[in-house]
Design a protein around this motif. Structure first.
Motif, short mmCIF file in Angstrom:
data_model
loop_
_atom_site.label_atom_id
_atom_site.label_comp_id
_atom_site.label_asym_id
_atom_site.label_seq_id
_atom_site.Cartn_x
_atom_site.Cartn_y
_atom_site.Cartn_z
N VAL A 478 13.01 10.80 61.93
CA VAL A 478 12.15 11.90 61.54
C VAL A 478 12.62 13.27 62.02
CG1 VAL A 478 10.07 10.55 61.19
CG2 VAL A 478 10.56 11.47 63.45
N ARG A 479 13.51 13.29 63.00
CA ARG A 479 14.04 14.61 63.38
C ARG A 479 15.41 14.47 64.04
NH1 ARG A 479 13.35 16.34 68.69
NH2 ARG A 479 12.35 14.75 70.01
N CYS A 480 16.20 15.57 63.92
CA CYS A 480 17.49 15.59 64.61
C CYS A 480 17.32 16.32 65.95
CB CYS A 480 18.51 16.36 63.76
SG CYS A 480 19.04 15.46 62.30
N ASN A 481 17.84 15.72 66.95
CA ASN A 481 17.84 16.38 68.26
C ASN A 481 19.13 17.19 68.34
OD1 ASN A 481 17.04 17.08 70.79
ND2 ASN A 481 17.69 15.14 71.77
N CYS A 482 19.01 18.53 68.22
CA CYS A 482 20.20 19.35 68.08
C CYS A 482 20.74 19.80 69.44
CB CYS A 482 19.89 20.59 67.24
SG CYS A 482 19.27 20.17 65.63
N PRO A 483 22.04 19.95 69.53
CA PRO A 483 22.60 20.52 70.76
C PRO A 483 22.25 22.00 70.85
CG PRO A 483 24.31 20.14 69.14
CD PRO A 483 23.06 19.61 68.55
N THR A 484 22.32 22.55 72.07
CA THR A 484 21.99 23.96 72.25
C THR A 484 22.83 24.78 71.29
OG1 THR A 484 22.03 23.31 74.55
CG2 THR A 484 21.53 25.63 74.11
N GLY A 485 22.25 25.75 70.73
CA GLY A 485 23.00 26.61 69.83
C GLY A 485 22.87 26.21 68.39
N TYR A 486 22.29 25.04 68.12
CA TYR A 486 22.14 24.63 66.72
C TYR A 486 20.69 24.37 66.41
CZ TYR A 486 27.09 24.48 66.17
OH TYR A 486 28.37 24.84 66.10
N THR A 487 20.41 24.58 65.18
CA THR A 487 19.03 24.36 64.74
C THR A 487 19.05 23.94 63.28
OG1 THR A 487 16.84 25.38 64.64
CG2 THR A 487 18.70 26.81 64.11
N GLY A 488 17.88 23.85 62.69
CA GLY A 488 17.79 23.38 61.29
C GLY A 488 17.45 21.91 61.28
N LEU A 489 17.00 21.44 60.09
CA LEU A 489 16.54 20.07 59.96
C LEU A 489 17.62 19.07 60.36
CD1 LEU A 489 13.73 19.36 59.01
CD2 LEU A 489 14.69 18.88 56.74
N LEU A 490 18.89 19.40 59.97
CA LEU A 490 20.00 18.50 60.29
C LEU A 490 20.96 19.17 61.28
CD1 LEU A 490 20.69 17.21 56.66
CD2 LEU A 490 19.66 15.92 58.52
N CYS A 491 20.44 20.14 62.06
CA CYS A 491 21.26 20.91 63.01
C CYS A 491 22.41 21.60 62.30
CB CYS A 491 21.84 20.01 64.12
SG CYS A 491 20.66 18.89 64.86
N GLU A 492 22.15 21.96 61.05
CA GLU A 492 23.25 22.51 60.26
C GLU A 492 23.39 24.01 60.47
OE1 GLU A 492 20.36 21.77 59.25
OE2 GLU A 492 19.67 23.10 57.66
N LYS A 493 22.42 24.63 61.15
CA LYS A 493 22.44 26.09 61.30
C LYS A 493 22.73 26.45 62.74
CE LYS A 493 18.46 27.22 59.30
NZ LYS A 493 17.33 28.04 58.87
N ARG A 494 23.50 27.48 62.88
CA ARG A 494 23.68 27.98 64.25
C ARG A 494 22.43 28.73 64.63
NH1 ARG A 494 29.45 30.62 63.28
NH2 ARG A 494 28.32 31.16 61.41
N ARG A 495 22.04 28.57 65.84
CA ARG A 495 20.79 29.18 66.29
C ARG A 495 20.84 30.70 66.14
NH1 ARG A 495 16.65 27.20 69.08
NH2 ARG A 495 17.75 25.30 69.58
N CYS A 496 22.05 31.27 66.42
CA CYS A 496 22.18 32.72 66.38
C CYS A 496 21.84 33.30 65.02
CB CYS A 496 23.59 33.12 66.80
SG CYS A 496 24.85 32.38 65.72
N GLU A 497 22.03 32.50 64.00
CA GLU A 497 21.79 33.03 62.66
C GLU A 497 20.35 33.41 62.45
OE1 GLU A 497 23.20 30.21 59.85
OE2 GLU A 497 25.32 30.67 60.27
N SER A 498 19.54 32.76 63.20
CA SER A 498 18.13 33.06 63.01
C SER A 498 17.62 34.04 64.06
CB SER A 498 17.32 31.76 63.06
OG SER A 498 17.60 31.10 64.28
N GLU A 499 18.52 34.51 64.91
CA GLU A 499 18.07 35.44 65.95
C GLU A 499 18.32 36.87 65.53
OE1 GLU A 499 20.11 34.06 69.37
OE2 GLU A 499 18.73 32.38 69.66
N LEU A 500 17.66 37.75 66.25
CA LEU A 500 17.81 39.18 65.96
C LEU A 500 19.27 39.59 66.15
CD1 LEU A 500 15.69 41.39 65.24
CD2 LEU A 500 15.85 42.11 67.66
N GLY A 501 19.77 40.29 65.19
CA GLY A 501 21.15 40.74 65.32
C GLY A 501 22.15 39.76 64.80
#
Ligand SMILES: [Ca+2]
Length: 542
Positions: A478-501
């Motif tokens: 039901v969910r992916c446990n992503c390493p630090t720095g990654y996010t998204g349903l399948l950890c496919e997104k870098r966390r920074c992409e969703s941060e300011l700047g």
């Protein structure tokens, strides 16, 4: 035959103490006129309402019998008969001039139970191969409604071919009621059927049956029937427990009423029992007809406007009420013609009693009259039914297609999965309304891409197609446990992409991934060599 014989009212289903007629105001009760009587019930002395009709009785007391040809009765001249089973047993004598040896038609209607039985007998088949034809006509000179099976008891073998006919116009025209033969195709070019083959839709069909013609081998099979009750049962249920349903049909369907109504019956005997395929021409005194009893049970037809019928001057007539008149109460009395004549109802509408509109198909025995709507509804429908006539299924139940409406199992529980379905209701075939991702008749299964977890939850990851990316791990699909720095349903997104700047700024998580500068590289090299040399020195270097 008795003169001045009154058939008094007795409603079949009540213990009647005292009968009376009552006319309800038209506004409250429509055009129905009812009969009522006082009965004792659980609630004490109450009124019971019923259709106005005379009691059913043995109608053979009131008929006139005619034979055709008129001289077909045996004994004139005297004759000796042999047994069908045994041509050498010839001890059956018929002599019209000797009372003990005569077999006149009246013996078909006398009281049986005496020993030996008394019977009418025809002449033998001496004119073979000319057919031995006899018509026995029973006339009432009055319309009669049949209430029980017509039963003929034969003392000879049962005829190989016969027809039962009826007339509704005092013998002017005749219609067949039923054909009887050992071989229906051969005799009448009709497919053999039995009353069990009939349905509500084919009830009025005229059939040929082979049930009552077969042989003298079974000596106990002496009767020929016209099955009235089996036909009633098509509407009233096998034990006739739901007569209201039958009465409802009779009230509204003239053809059905007429089917059970007669003024005359005619038994046409076409071929006597022979017990074999070949007729023994040397011993034709083996072949004849003999009938010991005919049962015709019914009541005077009074169009539901009379509760008694009188036999006077060899004629039956209704004692009409409700300002009607005529032998069948078939018209309005003089000076009472303000309203057009209509037949009464088998099921009148008095307050709170069973009637045509109170048909509950056996799921309730209580009705309530709603004055405002001038209608009656069933109260407390059982067996998971609901509706005015308990004809619908309760919410959460659906109609059992293989059960009749009066069956206790007419409604089946929907049984919708409480987690997978929107509510506990289903459609007419038992299918529930499913939540997203759920399927199956009861919403107990998951669509592809969903996983059962108290309902179907969207399936986020697995070990085959939906892999967690960038080192993420799949937790319970039901969910992916992503390493630090990654996010998204399948950890496919870098966390920074969703941060300011975004990922381009100095404070972004991307910084440590940029190529190290020369000074920093040198520093790192230095640090590495110090570490190799010894732990004690490194604070001094720093
Ligand atoms: Ca008899």
């Amino acid at each position: 035959m008795r003169f001045h014989f009154a058939l008094t009212l007795q409603a079949l289903w009540t213990g009647v103490c005292q009968a009376a007629m009552q006319h309800y105001p038209a506004a409250a009760w429509g055009h129905y006129d009812v009969c009522k009587s006082q009965v004792y019930s659980d609630e004490g002395l109450t009124w019971d309402y019923m259709a106005c009709q005379p009691e059913a009785a043995d109608m053979t007391q009131y008929l006139k019998v005619t034979l055709d040809p008129p001289n077909i009765t045996c004994g004139d001249p005297p004759e000796t008969y042999c047994a069908l089973e045994n041509p050498y047993m010839c001890n059956n004598e018929c002599d019209a001039t000797t009372e003990e040896l005569a077999h006149p038609p009246g013996l078909m209607f006398d009281t049986e139970g005496r020993n030996p039985t008394t019977f009418w007998q025809s002449t033998s088949w001496k004119k073979y191969p000319k057919p031995l034809l006899v018509n026995i006509t029973l006339s009432w000179n009055k319309t009669i409604e049949l209430t029980e099976d017509i039963v003929l008891t034969f003392e000879s073998g049962r005829p190989e071919q016969m027809v039962l006919e009826k007339s509704l116009d005092y013998g002017k025209t005749w219609q067949p009621y039923q054909f009887y033969a050992t071989d229906c195709l051969d005799a009448f070019t009709m497919e053999p059927k039995t009353v069990q083959d009939l349905t509500q839709h084919t009830l009025l069909d005229i059939i040929c049956t082979e049930d009552y013609s077969r042989g003298y081998v079974w000596k106990n099979d002496k009767t020929v029937r016209f099955e009235i009750k089996d036909r009633f049962a098509l509407f009233a249920g096998p034990r006739l427990h739901n007569m209201a349903s039958l009465y409802g049909q009779l009230d509204t369907t003239k053809k059905l009423r007429d089917f059970f109504t007669i003024t005359d019956l005619r038994i046409r005997l076409l071929r006597p029992a022979t017990g074999a395929t070949m007729v023994d021409e040397n011993n034709l005194s083996r072949y004849f007809y003999a009938i010991s009893d005919i049962k015709v049970q019914g009541r005077c037809k009074c169009n539901l406007h009379a509760n008694s019928c009188v036999y006077d001057k060899e004629k039956l007539s209704c004692e009409c009420e409700h300002n009607t008149t005529g032998p069948d109460c078939g018209r309005c009395k003089r000076n009472y013609q303000g309203r057009a004549w209509s037949a009464g109802s088998y099921l009148p509408i008095p307050k709170g009693t069973a009637n045509i509109y109170c048909e509950c198909f056996g799921h309730s025995n209580r009705c309530s009259y709603i004055e405002l709507l001038n209608t009656v509804i069933c109260v407390s429908c059982k067996h998971n039914t609901r509706g005015q006539h308990c004809q619908l299924c309760k919410l959460g139940y659906y109609r059992n297609a293989s059960a009749e409406l009066d069956d206790e199992n007419v409604c089946i529980e929907c049984n919708c999965n409480p987690y997978g379905s929107v509510n506990d209701r289903c459609n007419g075939t038992g299918f529930c309304i499913c939540k997203e991702g759920t399927t199956g008749p009861k919403c107990q299964e998951c669509l592809p891409g969903y996983l059962w977890d108290n309902g179907c939850k969207s399936r986020v990851c697995d070990n085959e197609l939906l892999r967690c990316q960038n080192g993420g791990t799949c937790i319970s699909n039901v969910r992916c446990n992503c390493p630090t720095g990654y996010t998204g349903l399948l950890c496919e997104k870098r966390r920074c992409e969703s941060e300011l700047g975004g990922c381009g700024g100095p404070d972004s998580g991307q910084a440590h991934l940029t190529p190290p500068s020369t000074s920093r590289l040198l520093l790192l090299l230095l640090l590495g060599s110090v570490l190799l040399r010894g732990v004690s020195c490194w604070p001094a270097v720093l």
